[in-house]
Write an enzyme that holds these catalytic residues in place. Structure first.
Site, PDB file in Angstrom:
ATOM      1  N   ALA A  84       0.786  -1.365   0.148  1.00  0.00           N
ATOM      2  CA  ALA A  84      -0.175  -0.009   0.026  1.00  0.00           C
ATOM      3  C   ALA A  84       1.070   1.198  -0.030  1.00  0.00           C
ATOM      4  CB  ALA A  84      -1.015   0.102   1.161  1.00  0.00           C
ATOM      5  N   ARG A  85       1.889   1.310   0.725  1.00  0.00           N
ATOM      6  CA  ARG A  85       2.800   2.368   0.801  1.00  0.00           C
ATOM      7  C   ARG A  85       3.248   2.434  -0.645  1.00  0.00           C
ATOM      8  NH1 ARG A  85       5.303   2.094   6.893  1.00  0.00           N
ATOM      9  NH2 ARG A  85       3.258   1.457   7.755  1.00  0.00           N
ATOM     10  N   GLU A 106      -7.972  -8.396  -6.955  1.00  0.00           N
ATOM     11  CA  GLU A 106      -8.310  -7.233  -7.900  1.00  0.00           C
ATOM     12  C   GLU A 106      -7.307  -6.321  -7.657  1.00  0.00           C
ATOM     13  OE1 GLU A 106     -10.826  -8.236  -5.966  1.00  0.00           O
ATOM     14  OE2 GLU A 106     -11.919  -9.462  -7.495  1.00  0.00           O
TER      15      GLU A 106
END
Length: 160
Positions: A84-85, A106
């Site tokens: 995510a980072r 996804e």
């Protein structure tokens, strides 16, 4: 109630003749600086395919792990913070009680640079929730027994 490690481990053990909830099952393991397998209150899965996602690109991938959800457990897919980072989002899929198969993920690159993901890399966290009792309506939809490969959206009648 979110399930703790010991309950997840039990449900993945095949106890009482049930199919393991996640297989192959791994205790907490580190690969290339990221963890996969059993966590304090979840299970981190790995990606089966190698992918490169360009900025803004979307792709489907599948997990190395196969699921066989009990009728009293629901799970949610969540991002791993390291990805995510870097801008990678794993859409928050729900794994319904009674569903079986390999999970299709996804993935979207919201970052500014391409993201390379190696096959076998830890990719997402699965958080399991205990239902108050087994559901009388378990999953029996079009993605039941999903194949060991990414599965695109299927319309009613079996067409993509």
């Amino acid at each position: 109630m979110v399930l703790p490690a010991q309950k997840i481990r039990f449900l993945c053990s095949g106890a009482y003749g049930q199919r393991p909830m996640v297989e192959p099952f791994h205790e907490r393991t580190v690969s290339a600086g990221m963890t996969f397998g059993l966590g304090p209150a979840g299970y981190d899965v790995r990606i089966k395919q190698r992918l490169t996602l360009m900025r803004g690109e979307f792709a489907l991938a599948s997990t190395v792990e196969r699921f066989a959800m009990p009728t009293d457990v629901l799970a949610k897919v969540a991002d791993k913070s390291t990805w995510a980072r870097r801008g990678l989002a794993v859409q928050n899929t729900i794994i319904e009680p009674g569903w079986t198969g390999w999970l299709t993920l996804e993935l979207t690159n919201h970052g500014h640079a391409p993201i390379d993901i190696e096959a076998g890399a830890p990719i997402a966290q699965i958080i399991f929730h205990q239902l108050l009792e087994p559901t009388e309506i378990h999953y029996s939809g079009k993605y039941q027994n999903q194949a060991d490969a990414p599965v695109a959206a299927i319309r009613e009648g079996g067409k993509v």
